[in-house]
Write a protein that holds these residues in place. Structure first.
Motif, PDB file in Angstrom:
ATOM      1  N   SER A 285     -50.161  71.049  41.517  1.00 61.29           N
ATOM      2  CA  SER A 285     -50.530  69.696  42.317  1.00 61.29           C
ATOM      3  C   SER A 285     -51.631  69.024  41.411  1.00 61.29           C
ATOM      4  O   SER A 285     -51.600  67.707  41.331  1.00 61.29           O
ATOM      5  N   THR A 286     -52.490  69.961  40.978  1.00 60.90           N
ATOM      6  CA  THR A 286     -53.720  69.156  40.225  1.00 60.90           C
ATOM      7  C   THR A 286     -53.146  68.628  38.916  1.00 60.90           C
ATOM      8  O   THR A 286     -53.525  67.258  38.427  1.00 60.90           O
ATOM      9  N   LEU A 287     -52.213  69.197  38.237  1.00 64.65           N
ATOM     10  CA  LEU A 287     -51.455  68.714  37.076  1.00 64.65           C
ATOM     11  C   LEU A 287     -50.856  67.341  37.402  1.00 64.65           C
ATOM     12  O   LEU A 287     -50.898  66.244  36.454  1.00 64.65           O
ATOM     13  N   THR A 288     -50.134  67.552  38.469  1.00 66.26           N
ATOM     14  CA  THR A 288     -49.310  66.195  38.859  1.00 66.26           C
ATOM     15  C   THR A 288     -50.092  64.941  39.061  1.00 66.26           C
ATOM     16  O   THR A 288     -49.696  63.776  38.535  1.00 66.26           O
ATOM     17  N   GLY A 289     -51.316  65.269  39.730  1.00 63.64           N
ATOM     18  CA  GLY A 289     -52.180  64.117  39.889  1.00 63.64           C
ATOM     19  C   GLY A 289     -52.778  63.399  38.590  1.00 63.64           C
ATOM     20  O   GLY A 289     -52.792  62.167  38.367  1.00 63.64           O
ATOM     21  N   ILE A 290     -53.115  64.433  37.746  1.00 64.53           N
ATOM     22  CA  ILE A 290     -53.590  64.073  36.358  1.00 64.53           C
ATOM     23  C   ILE A 290     -52.646  63.203  35.698  1.00 64.53           C
ATOM     24  O   ILE A 290     -52.733  61.856  35.080  1.00 64.53           O
TER      25      ILE A 290
END
Length: 473
Positions: A285-290
């Motif tokens: 999820s963190t990677l998706t936002g970035i």
């Protein structure tokens, strides 16, 4: 303090709201500080949106900071499967000396940056497979990812944690992607967050009556444990065989499991289990936002690509521990992406002493939610908050950008109870973002206003149809 009934979580104006929307609306209705009464065996929660309170609460922590653990996980390990866990239930749900013992054993292995970097080559092998997978599955005409690209990100993050925790690839990206375990583990990990929100944070009578939802959670934990413990058992056998043959005796890239087995076998197994449980949805999820932030800002993306070209002259040039030291704009892009798309509202803390919060006397052991991830996206605390501005994190740009309060940006929490996997996640994000942007022009040609939904953490709510076009050289 303003008090209101738990029933608002299910009834009236809060029915079916996400957790972030719930916090935002209760704040508008009740103010910057309010008390959510407990019920059904749960303690009350004090919510504060007053930035001045954050440092005061965090700095009041003692040697062993207290925190509400996941009570259903604790029950599963202490009661439901006591024969498997004994007196070691992991960092998430333990406190006091039990927590301190585990944390002191794990910190030297996971929290020192130089130790995390030892896993760089293993992670790069996983990342090579991920880039190859992107080229295999993108549409040959549109170059977009399929609707289920989120699953590919989950496979990447699971494999990346596995090479650290177990020193082996499971093969879920390409080699063993059709394994029956794959879909089961990813579905079960997603259910873990959904059911934890319902049972540990929303009103539930499971402490008095074992509800169907509670029984689902116990069964779900059993499923997760069965699959991951199987991987751990295989890793332990390999470690034993290597020891007998004197193989890899001087290998500095030993797994977390192997290093901890020399300290405490129970701790080693539980930590490997928890790393694999906690490191999938949170990191993907963190990677998706970035990636969404970078894709929607092509000028910033190109600036990042030019920085990467200084250490990676060719698309297939190798990242090393040495050349990764000088990537300030990469780290700034990652920080800014995390700021714009946090996976949670804030940090939960328990007072270790009586303190004053926003002028109110708060007793020892009161649980407090510090909603820093909401404030960091507001103009009052972060100028031009809706814009993706990595430069705000660069030292040589500080004259042009007002520095943010350090207690606003705490994606891995703060202090002794900060995320034990922080160094691993940071490296995983740096590797993946660096290699994606060096190899591809990344686009996302769809709206992103409602890109995430909240279960216990924020997870993607839309198809992740990223477009990956090849960089020419």
């Amino acid at each position: 303090f303003i008090q209101f009934s738990n029933r608002y979580l299910y009834l009236g104006s809060f029915h079916k709201k996400s957790v972030l929307n719930f916090f935002d609306e209760t704040r508008k209705k009740y103010g910057e500080v309010f008390l959510l009464p407990g019920g059904f065996g749960k303690k009350s929660l004090l919510f504060t949106f007053n930035l001045d309170d954050f440092a005061k609460v965090i700095r009041s922590e003692g040697t062993w900071p207290q925190r509400r653990g996941l009570e259903t996980m604790r029950y599963h390990r202490e009661v439901h499967r006591k024969e498997d866990f004994g007196d070691v239930i992991g960092l998430v749900s333990s406190n006091n000396e039990a927590w301190g013992k585990i944390r002191s054993a794990v910190n030297p292995i996971l929290m020192q940056p130089k130790n995390a970097r030892l896993y760089l080559n293993k992670m790069l092998e996983v990342n090579d497979e991920f880039l190859q997978r992107i080229r295999e599955i993108r549409d040959p005409n549109s170059l977009e990812m399929p609707d289920n690209f989120e699953e590919e990100l989950n496979r990447l993050t699971f494999e990346s944690v596995a090479v650290v925790a177990l020193n082996r690839q499971i093969g879920l990206i390409r080699k063993n992607r059709d394994s029956g375990d794959a879909k089961i583990i990813f579905d079960s990990l997603r259910k873990f967050f959904e059911l934890t929100l319902a049972l540990d944070f929303f009103p539930s009578i499971w402490k008095y009556v074992k509800t169907p939802t509670f029984n689902k959670q116990m069964k779900n934990f059993d499923t997760i444990n069965e699959i991951i413990i199987k991987y751990i058992n295989e890793a332990e056998k390999r470690i034993e065989n290597d020891a007998l043959s004197s193989k890899n005796s001087d290998n500095e890239e030993k797994s977390v499991l192997e290093k901890l087995l020399k300290v405490d076998k129970k701790v080693a197994r539980v930590m490997a289990l928890d790393l694999l449980m906690a490191g999938v949805d949170t990191t993907s999820s963190t990677l998706t936002g970035i990636l969404l932030a970078i894709a929607k800002n092509p000028d910033k993306q190109e600036k990042l690509r030019q920085e990467l070209k200084t250490i990676l002259p060719q698309k297939n040039s190798l990242l090393t521990m040495e050349n990764m030291k000088n990537l300030p704009y990469l780290r700034a892009c990652i920080k800014e992406g995390i700021r714009m798309y946090p996976i949670g509202a804030g940090t939960l803390r328990m007072c270790s002493e009586d303190i004053v919060v926003s002028g109110y006397q708060v007793p020892k052991d009161q649980e407090i939610v510090l909603n820093h991830n909401i404030l960091i996206n507001e103009e009052k605390y972060c100028p031009r908050a809706k814009e993706f501005i990595p430069e705000r994190w660069l030292r040589d740009e500080k004259a042009n950008h007002e520095p943010l309060n350090p207690f606003l940006y705490m994606p891995f929490s703060f202090g002794p109870r900060s995320c034990v996997g922080k160094r691993i996640v940071e490296m995983e994000l740096e590797i993946t973002v660096a290699r994606l942007i060096r190899n591809f022009y990344v686009e996302f040609n769809y709206p992103t206003e409602n890109a995430f939904k909240t279960i216990l953490i924020s997870v993607p709510a839309i198809p992740l149809k990223f477009k990956f076009s090849e960089v020419e050289y």
